[in-house]
Design a protein around this motif. Structure first.
Motif, mmCIF file in Angstrom:
data_model
loop_
_atom_site.group_PDB
_atom_site.id
_atom_site.type_symbol
_atom_site.label_atom_id
_atom_site.label_comp_id
_atom_site.label_asym_id
_atom_site.label_seq_id
_atom_site.Cartn_x
_atom_site.Cartn_y
_atom_site.Cartn_z
ATOM 1 N N VAL A 89 0.767 -1.254 0.172
ATOM 2 C CA VAL A 89 -0.019 -0.070 0.001
ATOM 3 C C VAL A 89 0.757 1.190 -0.015
ATOM 4 O O VAL A 89 0.844 2.184 -0.799
ATOM 5 C CB VAL A 89 -0.849 0.072 1.115
ATOM 6 C CG1 VAL A 89 -1.718 1.144 1.246
ATOM 7 C CG2 VAL A 89 -1.813 -1.161 1.199
ATOM 8 N N ALA A 90 1.807 1.318 0.820
ATOM 9 C CA ALA A 90 2.881 2.504 0.795
ATOM 10 C C ALA A 90 3.760 2.673 -0.449
ATOM 11 O O ALA A 90 3.861 3.597 -1.090
ATOM 12 C CB ALA A 90 3.771 2.284 1.992
ATOM 13 N N ILE A 91 4.148 1.271 -1.092
ATOM 14 C CA ILE A 91 4.811 1.368 -2.351
ATOM 15 C C ILE A 91 3.978 1.952 -3.444
ATOM 16 O O ILE A 91 4.305 2.843 -4.365
ATOM 17 C CB ILE A 91 5.211 -0.090 -2.708
ATOM 18 C CG1 ILE A 91 6.470 -0.165 -1.762
ATOM 19 C CG2 ILE A 91 5.881 0.105 -4.184
ATOM 20 C CD1 ILE A 91 6.829 -1.838 -1.905
ATOM 21 N N GLN A 99 6.928 5.095 -8.240
ATOM 22 C CA GLN A 99 6.145 5.132 -9.336
ATOM 23 C C GLN A 99 6.716 4.734 -10.625
ATOM 24 O O GLN A 99 6.787 5.378 -11.602
ATOM 25 C CB GLN A 99 5.892 6.634 -9.495
ATOM 26 C CG GLN A 99 4.993 7.685 -8.388
ATOM 27 C CD GLN A 99 4.861 8.814 -8.637
ATOM 28 O OE1 GLN A 99 5.373 9.571 -9.117
ATOM 29 N NE2 GLN A 99 3.721 9.030 -7.768
ATOM 30 N N ILE A 100 6.802 3.382 -10.398
ATOM 31 C CA ILE A 100 7.461 2.622 -11.521
ATOM 32 C C ILE A 100 6.423 2.342 -12.653
ATOM 33 O O ILE A 100 6.546 2.505 -13.753
ATOM 34 C CB ILE A 100 7.579 1.017 -11.062
ATOM 35 C CG1 ILE A 100 8.991 1.157 -10.320
ATOM 36 C CG2 ILE A 100 8.072 0.200 -12.297
ATOM 37 C CD1 ILE A 100 9.458 -0.289 -9.484
ATOM 38 N N TRP A 101 5.026 2.283 -12.175
ATOM 39 C CA TRP A 101 3.930 2.172 -13.325
ATOM 40 C C TRP A 101 3.935 3.531 -14.241
ATOM 41 O O TRP A 101 3.969 3.452 -15.361
ATOM 42 C CB TRP A 101 2.637 1.717 -12.574
ATOM 43 C CG TRP A 101 1.382 1.775 -13.343
ATOM 44 C CD1 TRP A 101 0.876 2.870 -13.779
ATOM 45 C CD2 TRP A 101 0.679 0.767 -14.030
ATOM 46 N NE1 TRP A 101 -0.613 2.535 -14.521
ATOM 47 C CE2 TRP A 101 -0.457 1.245 -14.447
ATOM 48 C CE3 TRP A 101 0.885 -0.511 -13.737
ATOM 49 C CZ2 TRP A 101 -1.406 0.262 -15.110
ATOM 50 C CZ3 TRP A 101 0.134 -1.563 -14.246
ATOM 51 C CH2 TRP A 101 -1.197 -0.996 -14.834
ATOM 52 N N MET A 474 1.754 -3.986 -6.040
ATOM 53 C CA MET A 474 0.232 -3.634 -6.441
ATOM 54 C C MET A 474 0.177 -2.686 -7.484
ATOM 55 O O MET A 474 0.962 -1.759 -7.749
ATOM 56 C CB MET A 474 -0.225 -3.150 -5.108
ATOM 57 C CG MET A 474 -0.308 -4.121 -3.835
ATOM 58 S SD MET A 474 -0.797 -3.678 -2.160
ATOM 59 C CE MET A 474 -2.559 -3.775 -2.399
ATOM 60 N N TYR A 475 -1.027 -2.563 -7.884
ATOM 61 C CA TYR A 475 -1.383 -1.525 -8.884
ATOM 62 C C TYR A 475 -1.352 -0.187 -8.248
ATOM 63 O O TYR A 475 -1.941 -0.174 -7.106
ATOM 64 C CB TYR A 475 -2.781 -1.764 -9.647
ATOM 65 C CG TYR A 475 -2.845 -2.851 -10.267
ATOM 66 C CD1 TYR A 475 -2.071 -3.145 -11.625
ATOM 67 C CD2 TYR A 475 -3.690 -4.110 -10.201
ATOM 68 C CE1 TYR A 475 -2.056 -4.040 -12.434
ATOM 69 C CE2 TYR A 475 -3.497 -5.214 -10.921
ATOM 70 C CZ TYR A 475 -2.815 -5.398 -12.064
ATOM 71 O OH TYR A 475 -2.714 -6.605 -12.947
ATOM 72 N N PRO A 476 -0.880 0.775 -8.842
ATOM 73 C CA PRO A 476 -0.716 2.084 -8.039
ATOM 74 C C PRO A 476 -2.009 2.787 -7.851
ATOM 75 O O PRO A 476 -2.862 2.569 -8.402
ATOM 76 C CB PRO A 476 0.267 2.714 -8.949
ATOM 77 C CG PRO A 476 0.073 2.571 -10.438
ATOM 78 C CD PRO A 476 -0.293 0.899 -10.410
#
Length: 504
Positions: A89-91, A99-101, A474-476
């Motif tokens: 959740v934090a990532i 913010q890799i996505w 997880m999806y951002p």
């Protein structure tokens, strides 16, 4: 996806660069002219730099923790907490997340502009490069998030909420896209070469083909445990028929676009993890190798150890990943820091050579270890031992180890591949690959662990449960807010629960 589209205009201005000296200037006016004034030779270098910067800094940093390479000192027990606790959740958070996505889709959109413009201007070398790099990024997205948008992802006006496709399908489409890109590059005439605008290979068709084949080989090996043998065989046959082969000795995928000794304009891996203009980088003070990797190098009498890290009273001391305790033995002064020229009589070292060192996207050593595994599996011709030994030697060379040290190193029963039992040969190949990729291509090392379960990397001491391991991101939050219906269909995406399709 909406967030990616919104920040794309800024990225376009960032990439509107006209010379190597300006590649590093991030102070352009974000409201200035973008698409209609940019020529392809100005666009391509910026896109390639965006790819390499994200790979070697943002993605590499996260995966270096999860691949067993990095931990923190006792003074930094509260740093990188979300990475050490696998806090998805934090990532994924918009404000303080990783913010890799967003960064990946931003770069994909820029390659899309290059591709579209190149197709209009009959510039197949440019569109071919764009397709290969889009394939690279889509494969990475699957490796990190599993199911992702593909067909509808990059149409910036028609699909604001693009549909997701399953990871296996995206893999196959990405490999096909890379194949298309290779064909376009090979068909380009001499006057269509990007020349110096291609800051990786300077318009060398053969190297781009080798790179494309090597990316595809990596993607095929990634699914080695996924019961997809017919597809793998068919794609390997296509690579053989194409005939160019893979990246070999001395053939790094790297760029050196004109770094200067100024804040924000040095090699970003150097500046982030070793030194700024006048002081050590925060990461150099707070990060340390894990005791696990120190022990691996020690146990193999590996000469790379002394080139990578500083010694403490004549020995090398690492830290425990995720150690929650403030313990004097793991303090900064008591543990081995990353070694650089300042600690090495101004001479280059294993990871840190100079502020303007080339930035590595894929090392020749990775390619050789991929070929070693492929040969071991019977996919390609050649000796797994030859590729394996070449991979170690290339790693030694990159990490500033004297070439003469290889023979004695390779004589050891714990290293020499022919001394390994048949069932243990692959484990030995992967162990040496893991040692060679240390802090350079950490995503690949983490992916190998998820795929095969070795080396036996210790878990974080802050893991939610002893058996919990990071399997994905997880999806951002940005995606959940703007494309909730699609992202919500993808099943459990918790970091320690959801799996990538090839992770069987």
């Amino acid at each position: 996806m909406k967030k990616s589209i919104k920040i794309f205009v800024f990225a376009a201005s960032l990439f509107s660069l006209t010379s190597c000296d300006k590649f590093l200037d991030v102070n352009d006016n974000p409201n200035g002219p973008t698409e209609q004034y940019l020529i392809l030779s100005a666009r391509l270098p910026g896109a390639l730099i965006s790819t390499i910067n994200q790979e070697t800094v943002q993605i590499n940093q996260l995966a270096a923790f999860w691949a067993g390479y990095w931990g923190t000192t006792s003074e930094a027990t509260n740093k990188f907490y979300k990475e050490k606790t696998y806090n998805g959740v934090a990532i994924r958070g918009t404000r303080d997340g990783i913010q890799i996505w967003e960064g990946t889709f931003n770069t994909l959109l820029y390659y899309q502009l290059i591709k579209e413009q190149a197709q209009k201007e009959n510039a197949p070398f440019y569109s071919g490069i764009a397709k290969i790099m889009q394939g690279w990024h889509f494969l990475h997205l699957v490796d990190i998030y599993n199911n992702v948008p593909f067909e509808e992802a990059l149409n910036r006006t028609q699909y604001l909420k693009p549909k997701y496709e399953d990871g296996k399908t995206v893999y196959e489409k990405s490999i096909a896209l890379i194949t298309e890109g290779m064909s376009e590059i090979k068909a380009a005439t001499a006057d269509q070469s990007p020349g110096k605008a291609d800051i990786i290979f300077s318009g060398d068709k053969q190297l781009w083909a080798k790179f494309g084949n090597t990316i595809k080989l990596r993607a095929l090996i990634r699914q080695s445990q996924a019961n997809n043998d017919a597809y793998i065989t068919a794609e390997i046959d296509k690579i053989k028929l194409e005939g160019t082969g893979f990246l070999g000795l001395g053939q790094h995928v790297a760029t050196k676009p004109g770094y200067i000794n100024s804040k924000g304009k040095m090699n970003p891996f150097w500046e982030t993890n070793y030194r700024g203009v006048n002081a050590s980088a925060t990461n150099h003070v707070e990060l340390r190798p894990t005791q696990y990797i120190i022990d691996k190098y020690k146990g193999l009498n590996d000469p790379r150890l002394a080139s990578l890290y500083t010694s403490i009273n004549g020995t090398f001391k690492g830290v425990l990943f995720g150690n929650p305790n403030v313990d004097a033995q793991y303090a900064a002064k008591s543990t081995s820091a990353f070694k650089g020229p300042i600690e090495n009589d101004s001479k280059p070292t294993g990871l840190f050579k100079s502020f303007d060192q080339a930035l590595i996207l894929m090392g020749s050593f990775e390619s050789l270890f991929l070929q070693a595994e492929a040969a071991n599996r019977g996919w390609i011709a050649g000796s797994d031992q030859t590729f394996y030994e070449q991979g170690i030697a290339e790693s030694f060379k990159y990490m500033e180890v004297n070439a003469g040290a290889f023979a004695d190193y390779n004589k050891q029963g714990s290293v020499k591949l022919s001394d390994a039992a048949p069932a243990e040969r692959l484990k030995r190949i992967i162990e040496q690959k893991w040692l060679a990729l240390n802090s350079i291509s950490s995503l690949e090392a983490w992916s190998d662990y998820r795929r095969l379960g070795f080396p036996d990397i210790p878990n974080s001491l802050l893991a939610p449960a002893p058996t919990d391991r990071p399997l994905r991101l997880m999806y951002p939050e940005s995606e959940r807010q703007t494309n909730a219906a699609e992202s919500g269909k993808q099943g459990n995406d918790e970091v320690t629960v959801g799996k990538i399709w090839w992770n069987k």
